[in-house]
Design a protein around this motif. Structure first.
Motif, PDB file in Angstrom:
ATOM      1  N   CYS A  95       0.882  -1.037  -0.048  1.00  0.00           N
ATOM      2  CA  CYS A  95       0.134   0.054  -0.107  1.00  0.00           C
ATOM      3  C   CYS A  95       0.835   1.075   0.051  1.00  0.00           C
ATOM      4  N   ALA A  96       1.855   1.425   0.798  1.00  0.00           N
ATOM      5  CA  ALA A  96       2.786   2.660   0.947  1.00  0.00           C
ATOM      6  C   ALA A  96       4.274   1.950   1.305  1.00  0.00           C
ATOM      7  N   VAL A  97       5.041   3.094   0.922  1.00  0.00           N
ATOM      8  CA  VAL A  97       6.774   2.828   1.337  1.00  0.00           C
ATOM      9  C   VAL A  97       6.988   4.005   1.670  1.00  0.00           C
ATOM     10  N   ALA A  98       8.265   4.065   2.553  1.00  0.00           N
ATOM     11  CA  ALA A  98       8.545   5.075   3.382  1.00  0.00           C
ATOM     12  C   ALA A  98      10.178   5.243   3.349  1.00  0.00           C
ATOM     13  N   ARG A  99      10.517   6.381   3.730  1.00  0.00           N
ATOM     14  CA  ARG A  99      12.137   6.283   4.292  1.00  0.00           C
ATOM     15  C   ARG A  99      12.290   7.518   5.048  1.00  0.00           C
ATOM     16  N   ALA A 100      13.073   7.029   6.085  1.00  0.00           N
ATOM     17  CA  ALA A 100      13.470   7.646   7.329  1.00  0.00           C
ATOM     18  C   ALA A 100      14.882   8.268   7.318  1.00  0.00           C
ATOM     19  N   THR A 101      15.376   9.489   7.449  1.00  0.00           N
ATOM     20  CA  THR A 101      16.709   9.864   7.905  1.00  0.00           C
ATOM     21  C   THR A 101      16.893   9.906   9.240  1.00  0.00           C
ATOM     22  N   VAL A 102      17.639   8.973  10.069  1.00  0.00           N
ATOM     23  CA  VAL A 102      17.748   9.226  11.365  1.00  0.00           C
ATOM     24  C   VAL A 102      19.179   9.684  11.828  1.00  0.00           C
ATOM     25  N   ILE A 103      19.056  10.746  12.545  1.00  0.00           N
ATOM     26  CA  ILE A 103      20.382  11.358  13.087  1.00  0.00           C
ATOM     27  C   ILE A 103      20.634  11.379  14.596  1.00  0.00           C
ATOM     28  N   ALA A 104      21.611  10.779  15.007  1.00  0.00           N
ATOM     29  CA  ALA A 104      21.927  10.646  16.312  1.00  0.00           C
ATOM     30  C   ALA A 104      22.167  12.130  16.922  1.00  0.00           C
ATOM     31  N   PRO A 105      21.881  12.601  18.010  1.00  0.00           N
ATOM     32  CA  PRO A 105      22.127  13.765  18.549  1.00  0.00           C
ATOM     33  C   PRO A 105      23.544  13.878  19.105  1.00  0.00           C
ATOM     34  N   VAL A 106      24.171  15.143  19.064  1.00  0.00           N
ATOM     35  CA  VAL A 106      25.246  15.578  19.718  1.00  0.00           C
ATOM     36  C   VAL A 106      24.808  16.932  20.222  1.00  0.00           C
ATOM     37  N   PHE A 107      25.560  17.307  21.227  1.00  0.00           N
ATOM     38  CA  PHE A 107      25.361  18.648  22.037  1.00  0.00           C
ATOM     39  C   PHE A 107      26.468  19.520  21.201  1.00  0.00           C
ATOM     40  N   ASN A 108      26.136  20.623  20.733  1.00  0.00           N
ATOM     41  CA  ASN A 108      26.959  21.815  20.150  1.00  0.00           C
ATOM     42  C   ASN A 108      26.797  22.849  20.944  1.00  0.00           C
ATOM     43  N   GLU A 109      27.453  23.354  21.618  1.00  0.00           N
ATOM     44  CA  GLU A 109      27.395  24.631  22.591  1.00  0.00           C
ATOM     45  C   GLU A 109      27.549  25.824  21.463  1.00  0.00           C
ATOM     46  N   GLY A 110      26.545  26.686  21.646  1.00  0.00           N
ATOM     47  CA  GLY A 110      26.746  27.754  20.555  1.00  0.00           C
ATOM     48  C   GLY A 110      26.079  27.900  19.384  1.00  0.00           C
ATOM     49  N   THR A 111      25.244  26.642  19.143  1.00  0.00           N
ATOM     50  CA  THR A 111      24.486  26.619  18.035  1.00  0.00           C
ATOM     51  C   THR A 111      23.287  27.479  17.947  1.00  0.00           C
ATOM     52  N   PRO A 112      23.075  28.039  16.856  1.00  0.00           N
ATOM     53  CA  PRO A 112      22.035  29.014  16.521  1.00  0.00           C
ATOM     54  C   PRO A 112      20.739  28.107  16.433  1.00  0.00           C
ATOM     55  N   VAL A 113      19.708  28.898  17.089  1.00  0.00           N
ATOM     56  CA  VAL A 113      18.326  28.404  17.115  1.00  0.00           C
ATOM     57  C   VAL A 113      17.488  29.461  16.881  1.00  0.00           C
ATOM     58  N   PRO A 114      16.309  29.082  16.004  1.00  0.00           N
ATOM     59  CA  PRO A 114      15.334  29.831  15.530  1.00  0.00           C
ATOM     60  C   PRO A 114      14.635  30.806  17.052  1.00  0.00           C
ATOM     61  N   PRO A 115      14.311  32.174  16.632  1.00  0.00           N
ATOM     62  CA  PRO A 115      13.862  32.781  17.831  1.00  0.00           C
ATOM     63  C   PRO A 115      12.422  32.209  18.294  1.00  0.00           C
ATOM     64  N   ALA A 116      12.204  32.232  19.741  1.00  0.00           N
ATOM     65  CA  ALA A 116      10.989  31.583  20.161  1.00  0.00           C
ATOM     66  C   ALA A 116       9.921  32.646  19.690  1.00  0.00           C
ATOM     67  N   ALA A 117       8.851  32.008  19.397  1.00  0.00           N
ATOM     68  CA  ALA A 117       7.603  32.913  19.151  1.00  0.00           C
ATOM     69  C   ALA A 117       6.551  32.184  19.920  1.00  0.00           C
ATOM     70  N   PRO A 118       6.269  32.069  21.283  1.00  0.00           N
ATOM     71  CA  PRO A 118       5.151  31.301  22.038  1.00  0.00           C
ATOM     72  C   PRO A 118       3.797  31.653  21.504  1.00  0.00           C
ATOM     73  N   GLN A 119       3.086  30.676  21.373  1.00  0.00           N
ATOM     74  CA  GLN A 119       1.583  30.843  20.930  1.00  0.00           C
ATOM     75  C   GLN A 119       0.912  30.050  21.657  1.00  0.00           C
ATOM     76  N   ASP A 120      -0.608  30.385  21.980  1.00  0.00           N
ATOM     77  CA  ASP A 120      -1.571  29.818  22.679  1.00  0.00           C
ATOM     78  C   ASP A 120      -2.704  29.392  21.743  1.00  0.00           C
ATOM     79  N   PRO A 121      -2.686  28.182  21.288  1.00  0.00           N
ATOM     80  CA  PRO A 121      -3.826  27.802  20.224  1.00  0.00           C
ATOM     81  C   PRO A 121      -5.146  27.925  20.930  1.00  0.00           C
ATOM     82  N   THR A 122      -5.251  27.733  22.091  1.00  0.00           N
ATOM     83  CA  THR A 122      -6.526  27.444  22.832  1.00  0.00           C
ATOM     84  C   THR A 122      -7.235  28.784  23.190  1.00  0.00           C
ATOM     85  N   ALA A 123      -6.495  29.856  22.549  1.00  0.00           N
ATOM     86  CA  ALA A 123      -7.143  31.179  22.629  1.00  0.00           C
ATOM     87  C   ALA A 123      -7.718  31.418  21.242  1.00  0.00           C
ATOM     88  N   LEU A 124      -7.550  30.576  20.321  1.00  0.00           N
ATOM     89  CA  LEU A 124      -8.022  30.791  19.055  1.00  0.00           C
ATOM     90  C   LEU A 124      -9.565  29.985  19.088  1.00  0.00           C
TER      91      LEU A 124
END
Length: 253
Positions: A95-124
């Motif tokens: 019926c269906a086929v799939a392929r996954a890319t699996v990456i082992a985590p490592v901690f890199n101090e100082g890695t840039p991350v997207p700025p957080a923009a907290p949301q409250d869906p329950t207010a919608l």
């Protein structure tokens, strides 16, 4: 714990709840993809492979709402990156086929991350849709909130399986990206069948909580070929993206 949408049988197959139906024939593609992904995530956790960062499912035919079997096959084994294939079948065939890319985590101090923009869906406001076939469907197992031309938020009320992971939790919501809003250039919903024969999700982190937000868009050509895509969010901000191709068939009014 709330009953999962799929339960494992004694022979290793999986039985779906009828509520996993999509808008037309068979089950919603995101749930079929999520079931395959949940099996990959289970194996990845046992083997210590890491995080499913990318997942692509191809639907070879409508996936029936009946007992299903899943096969898992590692395609590439690496130090950090593993490529894992899966297939979904009934006694009548694949019926269906799939392929996954699996990456082992490592901690890199100082890695840039997207700025957080907290949301409250329950207010919608709540949003709901009935299935064209008039039967129960996956939307009945989700809470959906949002406003017109804004982010649409989905929360699955029941887990896919007892051992779901981050990617399998995202896929059922992400698969709606091509059908949330009219395609670009349309000022009103178009009457069309818009099945997506495949779906691809990329995540760079696991979602926090059960809400998945989609900033979705789509576009169609006059040749009946479409594409849908969305930025994916949780309540803390961006987590990844989804995209899919669409086979557009205009319906009689």
């Amino acid at each position: 714990m709330t009953e999962p949408l799929f339960t494992r049988n004694a022979n290793g197959s999986w039985s779906p709840d009828p509520i996993v139906r999509g808008p037309f024939e068979g089950m919603q593609g995101g749930t079929a993809a999520a079931l395959m992904c949940a099996e990959i995530e289970t194996v990845a956790a046992a083997e210590g492979w890491g995080f499913v960062a990318a997942f692509t499912a191809h639907f070879l035919r409508p996936v029936p709402v009946e007992a299903l079997t899943i096969g898992i096959e590692p395609l590439r084994r690496g130090k950090r990156v593993n490529i894992i294939d899966a297939h979904l079948a009934t006694p009548k065939g694949l019926c269906a086929v799939a392929r996954a890319t699996v990456i082992a985590p490592v901690f890199n101090e100082g890695t840039p991350v997207p700025p957080a923009a907290p949301q409250d869906p329950t207010a919608l406001p709540l949003r709901s849709r009935k299935a064209p076939h008039g039967k129960p469907w996956l939307m009945d197992a989700m809470q959906v909130r949002g406003i017109e031309d804004g982010t649409s938020w989905f929360r699955l009320l029941r887990p896919i399986a007892a051992h779901r992971g981050p990617m399998s939790a995202v896929l059922p919501a992400a698969d709606w990206a091509h059908g949330i809003a009219p395609p670009q250039g349309a000022d009103r919903p178009r009457l069309a069948a818009i099945p997506n024969p495949e779906v691809t999700v990329h995540l760079f982190r696991a979602p926090i909580g059960g809400w998945i937000g989609l900033d979705a868009s789509s576009a169609w050509s006059k040749e009946g070929v479409g594409a849908g895509w969305a930025a994916l969010h949780d309540v803390q901000g961006l987590i990844g993206r989804v995209a899919m191709s669409v086979a557009v068939t205009m319906l009689e009014t």
